[in-house]
Motif scaffolding. Structure first.
Motif, PDB file in Angstrom:
ATOM      1  N   ASN A  86      39.716  11.823  21.869  1.00 57.28           N
ATOM      2  CA  ASN A  86      38.564  10.963  21.604  1.00 57.28           C
ATOM      3  C   ASN A  86      37.399  11.693  20.951  1.00 57.28           C
ATOM      4  N   ILE A  87      37.593  12.951  20.559  1.00 60.74           N
ATOM      5  CA  ILE A  87      36.495  13.713  19.959  1.00 60.74           C
ATOM      6  C   ILE A  87      36.061  13.098  18.627  1.00 60.74           C
ATOM      7  N   ALA A  88      37.015  12.848  17.737  1.00 63.27           N
ATOM      8  CA  ALA A  88      36.674  12.277  16.426  1.00 63.27           C
ATOM      9  C   ALA A  88      36.047  10.895  16.583  1.00 63.27           C
ATOM     10  N   ARG A  89      36.561  10.123  17.509  1.00 66.50           N
ATOM     11  CA  ARG A  89      36.018   8.783  17.753  1.00 66.50           C
ATOM     12  C   ARG A  89      34.576   8.855  18.256  1.00 66.50           C
ATOM     13  N   THR A  90      34.283   9.855  19.069  1.00 63.65           N
ATOM     14  CA  THR A  90      32.927  10.021  19.589  1.00 63.65           C
ATOM     15  C   THR A  90      31.970  10.454  18.493  1.00 63.65           C
ATOM     16  N   TYR A  91      32.400  11.400  17.659  1.00 66.15           N
ATOM     17  CA  TYR A  91      31.573  11.795  16.517  1.00 66.15           C
ATOM     18  C   TYR A  91      31.240  10.568  15.660  1.00 66.15           C
ATOM     19  N   ASN A  92      32.243   9.764  15.383  1.00 67.29           N
ATOM     20  CA  ASN A  92      32.044   8.596  14.533  1.00 67.29           C
ATOM     21  C   ASN A  92      31.086   7.596  15.172  1.00 67.29           C
ATOM     22  N   TYR A  93      31.240   7.392  16.492  1.00 59.82           N
ATOM     23  CA  TYR A  93      30.365   6.447  17.195  1.00 59.82           C
ATOM     24  C   TYR A  93      28.909   6.876  17.080  1.00 59.82           C
ATOM     25  N   TYR A  94      28.633   8.145  17.331  1.00 57.81           N
ATOM     26  CA  TYR A  94      27.235   8.603  17.310  1.00 57.81           C
ATOM     27  C   TYR A  94      26.675   8.674  15.891  1.00 57.81           C
ATOM     28  N   TYR A  95      27.559   8.838  14.915  1.00 56.45           N
ATOM     29  CA  TYR A  95      27.091   8.793  13.535  1.00 56.45           C
ATOM     30  C   TYR A  95      26.742   7.357  13.147  1.00 56.45           C
ATOM     31  N   GLN A  96      27.627   6.425  13.533  1.00 61.72           N
ATOM     32  CA  GLN A  96      27.404   5.021  13.175  1.00 61.72           C
ATOM     33  C   GLN A  96      26.224   4.419  13.931  1.00 61.72           C
ATOM     34  N   GLU A  97      26.089   4.729  15.223  1.00 63.75           N
ATOM     35  CA  GLU A  97      25.059   4.113  16.047  1.00 63.75           C
ATOM     36  C   GLU A  97      23.719   4.838  15.992  1.00 63.75           C
ATOM     37  N   TRP A  98      23.771   6.168  15.831  1.00 61.59           N
ATOM     38  CA  TRP A  98      22.544   6.945  15.934  1.00 61.59           C
ATOM     39  C   TRP A  98      22.241   7.782  14.697  1.00 61.59           C
ATOM     40  N   GLY A  99      23.153   7.770  13.711  1.00 62.44           N
ATOM     41  CA  GLY A  99      22.938   8.569  12.515  1.00 62.44           C
ATOM     42  C   GLY A  99      22.995  10.056  12.777  1.00 62.44           C
ATOM     43  N   VAL A 100      23.755  10.457  13.800  1.00 60.42           N
ATOM     44  CA  VAL A 100      23.801  11.852  14.238  1.00 60.42           C
ATOM     45  C   VAL A 100      25.091  12.512  13.757  1.00 60.42           C
ATOM     46  N   ASN A 101      24.951  13.671  13.137  1.00 59.37           N
ATOM     47  CA  ASN A 101      26.101  14.505  12.818  1.00 59.37           C
ATOM     48  C   ASN A 101      26.282  15.564  13.902  1.00 59.37           C
ATOM     49  N   ALA A 102      27.479  16.135  13.966  1.00 54.49           N
ATOM     50  CA  ALA A 102      27.741  17.179  14.959  1.00 54.49           C
ATOM     51  C   ALA A 102      26.823  18.376  14.748  1.00 54.49           C
ATOM     52  N   HIS A 103      26.307  18.919  15.845  1.00 53.89           N
ATOM     53  CA  HIS A 103      25.488  20.121  15.786  1.00 53.89           C
ATOM     54  C   HIS A 103      25.713  20.903  17.075  1.00 53.89           C
ATOM     55  N   THR A 104      25.126  22.064  17.188  1.00 56.13           N
ATOM     56  CA  THR A 104      25.441  22.976  18.294  1.00 56.13           C
ATOM     57  C   THR A 104      25.118  22.380  19.661  1.00 56.13           C
ATOM     58  N   GLU A 105      24.093  21.535  19.735  1.00 54.11           N
ATOM     59  CA  GLU A 105      23.700  20.945  21.019  1.00 54.11           C
ATOM     60  C   GLU A 105      24.161  19.490  21.150  1.00 54.11           C
ATOM     61  N   PHE A 106      25.063  19.080  20.276  1.00 61.81           N
ATOM     62  CA  PHE A 106      25.440  17.664  20.200  1.00 61.81           C
ATOM     63  C   PHE A 106      25.893  17.103  21.547  1.00 61.81           C
ATOM     64  N   TRP A 107      26.821  17.772  22.201  1.00 60.01           N
ATOM     65  CA  TRP A 107      27.446  17.189  23.395  1.00 60.01           C
ATOM     66  C   TRP A 107      26.493  17.094  24.585  1.00 60.01           C
ATOM     67  N   GLU A 108      25.451  17.883  24.600  1.00 62.21           N
ATOM     68  CA  GLU A 108      24.527  17.894  25.734  1.00 62.21           C
ATOM     69  C   GLU A 108      23.227  17.132  25.451  1.00 62.21           C
ATOM     70  N   THR A 109      23.068  16.609  24.235  1.00 60.70           N
ATOM     71  CA  THR A 109      21.838  15.906  23.869  1.00 60.70           C
ATOM     72  C   THR A 109      21.955  14.430  24.217  1.00 60.70           C
ATOM     73  N   LYS A 110      20.931  13.889  24.872  1.00 61.31           N
ATOM     74  CA  LYS A 110      20.979  12.489  25.280  1.00 61.31           C
ATOM     75  C   LYS A 110      20.516  11.599  24.142  1.00 61.31           C
ATOM     76  N   TYR A 111      21.336  10.587  23.842  1.00 61.39           N
ATOM     77  CA  TYR A 111      20.982   9.538  22.892  1.00 61.39           C
ATOM     78  C   TYR A 111      21.075   8.227  23.659  1.00 61.39           C
ATOM     79  N   GLY A 112      19.956   7.528  23.780  1.00 65.03           N
ATOM     80  CA  GLY A 112      19.968   6.345  24.632  1.00 65.03           C
ATOM     81  C   GLY A 112      20.045   6.760  26.079  1.00 65.03           C
ATOM     82  N   ASP A 113      21.005   6.196  26.805  1.00 63.71           N
ATOM     83  CA  ASP A 113      21.079   6.462  28.250  1.00 63.71           C
ATOM     84  C   ASP A 113      22.115   7.510  28.634  1.00 63.71           C
ATOM     85  N   LYS A 114      22.813   8.112  27.643  1.00 59.73           N
ATOM     86  CA  LYS A 114      23.811   9.116  28.023  1.00 59.73           C
ATOM     87  C   LYS A 114      24.017  10.126  26.910  1.00 59.73           C
ATOM     88  N   THR A 115      24.585  11.255  27.284  1.00 60.14           N
ATOM     89  CA  THR A 115      24.944  12.279  26.295  1.00 60.14           C
ATOM     90  C   THR A 115      26.328  11.975  25.732  1.00 60.14           C
TER      91      THR A 115
END
Length: 355
Positions: free
Chosen positions: A63-92
């Motif tokens: 589900n890694i690629a699917r998660t990257y795509n979700y956060y790009y589509q919903e939040w305009g976020v690309n992968a970065h060093t702190e991506f997995w630990e950064t909260k967007y909305g109500d969850k990381t």
């Protein structure tokens, strides 16, 4: 509800064993006659079935690629060093992907539990699957060496074996459930038809439509044509007449046609193919773009005939199929929704995503 269903299944199938189950499922059932799953510290338990950290990670990684795509589509976020630990909305993203993996495993394990309750197979674990994978690869190598036919790679990866095993098990589970749990009487199936007639058992006999047909050659040409199609669609939406604007799009051939539902029985293929199906799905005055293998169609529904119902006598087998399919899915959804999930929170929180 879940405990009632479990009780009913246990009572109804306490003496049932599926005979004639072929291939891998049969092999695994035979192996299980003399062994019981090893008990290890769980990572997650779903309906008392242990999920190891390795099995959970299998779903996490998928589900890694699917998660990257979700956060790009919903939040305009690309992968970065702190991506997995950064909260967007109500969850990381880490919390998001773990919840998604857990939901998928709940679906898998609740069906696995149902398969054991119905006597299709005895209880097994992730370790059992790894053991069977080694045996299966050895058997495939031996068969190949002796001149037999082996489909696919001779030596399968564990992830491929895992998917193949569960697909085989759940295909057999569905067939068994259809036969043993969902066999309606003639009166029940006729009542089901009447209750769901407007939802599933009607068709549109004909639709009058017009369309612009744009043929393209390759993805680059397709992309260029799509901009023209979007322009034409905008003009139509604003009230323009398709025939009058057609001259402004020299690569778009204007067509006007009445599309007729040609099959008499539910499930038969329309002889005019996909274009016929698209047109028959249009509402009156609806404008819609469809993309075929080498053609883009900009369609406008002019007039749609009133729906008609398929006569029950002609589609009784189809009604039974719908009955079984939908009741079975309702059962699976209920078991997933009510599954007992226990998480080893310390281990669960400690697990990191490893892109």
């Amino acid at each position: 509800m879940r405990f009632l269903m479990t009780s009913v299944i246990n009572n109804k199938f306490s003496n049932l064993r599926l005979s004639g189950v072929e291939g891998l499922i049969f092999m695994c059932l035979w192996v299980l006659q003399g062994c019981s799953p090893a008990q290890k510290e769980y990572f997650v338990e779903i309906d008392d079935l242990p999920v190891t950290e390795a099995e959970f990670r299998l779903y996490l990684d998928r589900n890694i690629a699917r998660t990257y795509n979700y956060y790009y589509q919903e939040w305009g976020v690309n992968a970065h060093t702190e991506f997995w630990e950064t909260k967007y909305g109500d969850k990381t993203p880490k919390e998001y992907i773990k919840a998604m993996a857990l939901a998928q495993l709940v679906e898998i394990k609740s069906r696995q539990r149902l398969a054991t309750q119905m006597g299709l197979i005895k209880e097994f674990t992730y370790d059992s699957l790894q053991h069977w994978w080694v045996q299966d690869n050895a058997s495939r190598k031996l068969k190949k060496a002796s001149g037999g036919i082996v489909y696919g790679p001779v030596e399968r990866k564990f992830e491929d074996f895992y998917d193949y095993f569960y697909a085989s098990l759940f295909n057999n589970l569905q067939e068994m459930a259809y036969e043993k749990l969902f066999t309606p009487s003639p009166a029940e199936i006729k009542a089901y038809y009447e209750l769901n007639k407007e939802k599933w058992f009607v068709y549109i006999p004909e639709v009058e439509a017009e369309y612009l047909e744009f043929e393209f050659d390759g993805s680059k040409d397709k992309k260029q044509l799509l901009s023209q199609v979007e322009s034409a669609e905008a003009a139509l939406t604003n009230g323009a007449d398709m025939r009058s604007i057609a001259a402004g799009y020299p690569r778009g051939q204007y067509r006007h046609q009445t599309f007729v539902k040609s099959d008499e029985v539910l499930g038969e293929e329309d002889v005019e193919g996909q274009l016929n199906a698209w047109a028959l799905g249009l509402d009156t005055n609806e404008i819609k773009t469809f993309i075929g293998r080498s053609t883009i169609y900009l369609m406008h529904g002019i007039e749609k005939a009133a729906p008609k119902a398929y006569p029950y006598d002609e589609i009784e087998r189809d009604v039974i199929w719908y009955y079984r399919k939908n009741h079975y899915q309702e059962l699976l959804d209920s078991l997933s929704a009510q599954a007992k999930v226990v998480i080893n929170q310390e281990s669960f929180d400690r697990m990191k995503v490893q892109p």
